[in-house]
Design a protein around this motif. Structure first.
Motif, mmCIF file in Angstrom:
data_model
loop_
_atom_site.group_PDB
_atom_site.id
_atom_site.type_symbol
_atom_site.label_atom_id
_atom_site.label_comp_id
_atom_site.label_asym_id
_atom_site.label_seq_id
_atom_site.Cartn_x
_atom_site.Cartn_y
_atom_site.Cartn_z
ATOM 1 N N MET A 1 0.844 -1.166 0.000
ATOM 2 C CA MET A 1 0.000 0.000 0.000
ATOM 3 C C MET A 1 0.894 1.234 0.000
ATOM 4 O O MET A 1 1.868 1.306 0.725
ATOM 5 N N LEU A 2 0.544 2.176 -0.822
ATOM 6 C CA LEU A 2 1.239 3.458 -0.863
ATOM 7 C C LEU A 2 0.352 4.516 -0.219
ATOM 8 O O LEU A 2 -0.860 4.523 -0.429
ATOM 9 N N ARG A 3 0.953 5.406 0.551
ATOM 10 C CA ARG A 3 0.197 6.477 1.209
ATOM 11 C C ARG A 3 0.781 7.835 0.855
ATOM 12 O O ARG A 3 1.985 7.999 0.777
ATOM 13 N N ARG B 1 -4.533 9.920 1.173
ATOM 14 C CA ARG B 1 -4.784 9.098 -0.018
ATOM 15 C C ARG B 1 -4.001 7.790 0.074
ATOM 16 O O ARG B 1 -2.884 7.761 0.582
ATOM 17 N N VAL B 2 -4.602 6.731 -0.422
ATOM 18 C CA VAL B 2 -3.951 5.423 -0.429
ATOM 19 C C VAL B 2 -4.118 4.770 -1.797
ATOM 20 O O VAL B 2 -5.065 5.065 -2.524
ATOM 21 N N ARG C 1 -9.814 4.764 -1.824
ATOM 22 C CA ARG C 1 -8.754 5.721 -2.156
ATOM 23 C C ARG C 1 -8.292 6.553 -0.957
ATOM 24 O O ARG C 1 -7.341 7.312 -1.062
ATOM 25 N N THR C 2 -8.968 6.412 0.205
ATOM 26 C CA THR C 2 -8.604 7.202 1.385
ATOM 27 C C THR C 2 -8.600 6.311 2.625
ATOM 28 O O THR C 2 -9.149 5.208 2.622
ATOM 29 N N GLN C 3 -7.997 6.812 3.700
ATOM 30 C CA GLN C 3 -7.977 6.080 4.959
ATOM 31 C C GLN C 3 -9.394 5.863 5.483
ATOM 32 O O GLN C 3 -9.719 4.793 5.987
#
Length: 83
Positions: free
Chosen positions: A1-3, A7-8, A29-31
């Protein structure tokens, strides 16, 4: 996972792996989206398999407890010279 901030992004492999246990991260797309999906999953699991949800909760509690427990300090008898 990229943060990046709130946004994720997930790789296809991560999304596929989560789908195997019933967590759909395809549109997340978000936490807050992650939180909502896990809440949906936990509610569904509570209705269908409360025993399994309880087991998962116990294991998570053990893990959190282990991670929060400070390492025990060595007393003088356990110290060995480095040479």
């Amino acid at each position: 996972m990229l943060r990046l901030n709130n946004r994720v992004r997930f790789t296809n492999a991560e999304t596929d792996k989560m789908l195997t246990i019933g967590i759909d991260l395809c549109g997340v797309r978000t936490q807050s989206g992650i939180n909502a999906e896990f809440a949906r999953w936990a509610n569904a699991l509570a209705q269908k398999r409360p025993d399994l949800l309880e087991k998962i909760a116990r294991e998570l509690a053990k893990t959190v407890q282990r991670l929060e427990k400070p390492e025990a300090a060595l007393d003088g008898n356990e110290l060995e010279p480095s040479w």
